[in-house]
Write an enzyme that holds these catalytic residues in place. Sequence first.
Site, short mmCIF file in Angstrom:
data_model
loop_
_atom_site.label_atom_id
_atom_site.label_comp_id
_atom_site.label_asym_id
_atom_site.label_seq_id
_atom_site.Cartn_x
_atom_site.Cartn_y
_atom_site.Cartn_z
N LYS A 89 -11.79 -27.43 -10.58
CA LYS A 89 -12.04 -27.80 -9.18
C LYS A 89 -11.11 -28.90 -8.68
CE LYS A 89 -16.71 -26.21 -8.34
NZ LYS A 89 -17.18 -25.64 -9.63
N GLU A 111 -19.55 -30.39 0.94
CA GLU A 111 -20.92 -30.05 0.56
C GLU A 111 -20.89 -29.70 -0.91
OE1 GLU A 111 -19.24 -27.35 2.08
OE2 GLU A 111 -19.34 -26.23 0.20
N SER A 377 -12.82 -22.11 -17.44
CA SER A 377 -12.79 -22.90 -16.19
C SER A 377 -13.31 -24.32 -16.32
CB SER A 377 -13.59 -22.15 -15.10
OG SER A 377 -14.91 -21.88 -15.54
C1 LIG Z 1 -17.74 -24.40 -9.83
C2 LIG Z 1 -17.40 -23.76 -11.09
C3 LIG Z 1 -17.19 -22.37 -11.20
C4 LIG Z 1 -17.43 -21.42 -10.07
O1 LIG Z 1 -16.61 -21.60 -8.96
P1 LIG Z 1 -15.40 -20.63 -8.62
O2 LIG Z 1 -15.00 -21.03 -7.24
O3 LIG Z 1 -15.92 -19.24 -8.69
O4 LIG Z 1 -14.35 -20.87 -9.62
C5 LIG Z 1 -16.80 -21.84 -12.42
N1 LIG Z 1 -16.63 -22.63 -13.50
C6 LIG Z 1 -16.82 -23.96 -13.46
C7 LIG Z 1 -16.62 -24.77 -14.68
C8 LIG Z 1 -17.22 -24.57 -12.25
O5 LIG Z 1 -17.41 -25.90 -12.22
#
Ligand SMILES: *Cc1c(COP(=O)(O)O)cnc(C)c1O
Length: 396
Positions: A89, A111, A377
Amino acid sequence: MKFEVNEHGYYGNYGGAYIPEMLFPNVQELKEKYLLIMNDASFKEEFDLLLKDYVGRPSPLYYASRLSVHYKTKIYLKREDLNHTGAHKINNTLGQILLAKRLGKTRIIAETGAGQHGVATATVCALMGLKCIVYMGEIDIERQAPNVARMKLLGAEVIPATSGSKTLKDATNEAIRDWINNPVDTYYIIGSVVGPHPYPDMVAKFQSVISEEIKTQLKEKTGKEDPDFVIACVGGGSNAAGAFYHFLDSGNVKLIAVEAAGKGVDSGHSAATSILGKPGIIHGSKTLLMQTFDGQITEPYSISAGLDYPGVGPIHAHLFETGRATFASITDEEALEAAYLLCELEGIIPALESAHAFAHLKYLNAKPDEIVVINLSGRGDKDLATYIRHKDLANE
Ligand SMILES: *Cc1c(COP(=O)(O)O)cnc(C)c1O
């Protein structure tokens, strides 16, 4: 590029900017200027330097040898979990705050649902010395106390949204209301590839650093830029958009988007948007949306807060409709199992969101010499309590 957004903000049938009239000037300003700013050499230089020295990029592409043996194929992990603040993010919030500065904005609003985007926004606001206001549903504030504490420590003001279900969509309504009332000095940082045009395109471009790096790193390690598969989890879809971006036009790369099935796609407790969704409008764009027969948004459910979203970015609705990406869904239980396996085989505790992408490996049937890239992610520190609770339950 075939999957690029058009000038009206559409990916095929999805996207656009469905906004109240009073937001028009803000969104118009952004639409006119975002590409000019992002393509400016000094902007790129500043963004790249901070990605390197502040975020810690490039994030490694790691060959997961024990996981590869387990699944009998070649698996590489894109380590977004190693970024500052523990997920992808920050790539987006950093890009957007640099843009906000160049637009002359001094006050940042956002938000947040689970608080991850709120923390990433508070972080870059501290970095740039800009005022930060985060709207968060009252119920989410109770559920996500550690992230609320982080945001406050970083200097952000957290304002509870007390209307409706007191969760993410109510926080979004409050943020939009704030933006309407403060059009001149305020910039609204959206946390995924959602919202009115140009947000989905802008966020996808900031996150596209992920696939740009994968190409270079894979070439170094294997001699070729293109893997056979790229797998990513999808909430709103930003990490997936970033991981897919530079492969969208390479038809030989199979793209797999993994949504949260929650307690099962047909259980009534799910967030498998592309399977359950119908075209509708949410957060200012036309996309696939979980809704009742009369068009009310259905409350989504997933064990992972980051995937618990009733819509999906318009780029993913388009990838789904055209078949360019395959959409899969994974239950809570399967995600937990995949997370435990990654802990045991690789010494990596993934975010519960990312664990959904790993869980798809058992359905993949990749050949031994095929290359699979999984976008890891985020890291799992925030999910520790959930992991421990379910491990105990399983052992009882
Ligand atoms: C917020 C988040 C997501 C989901 O958000 P996307 O916009 O779909 O990427 C996925 N993995 C992690 C670790 C997150 O913090």
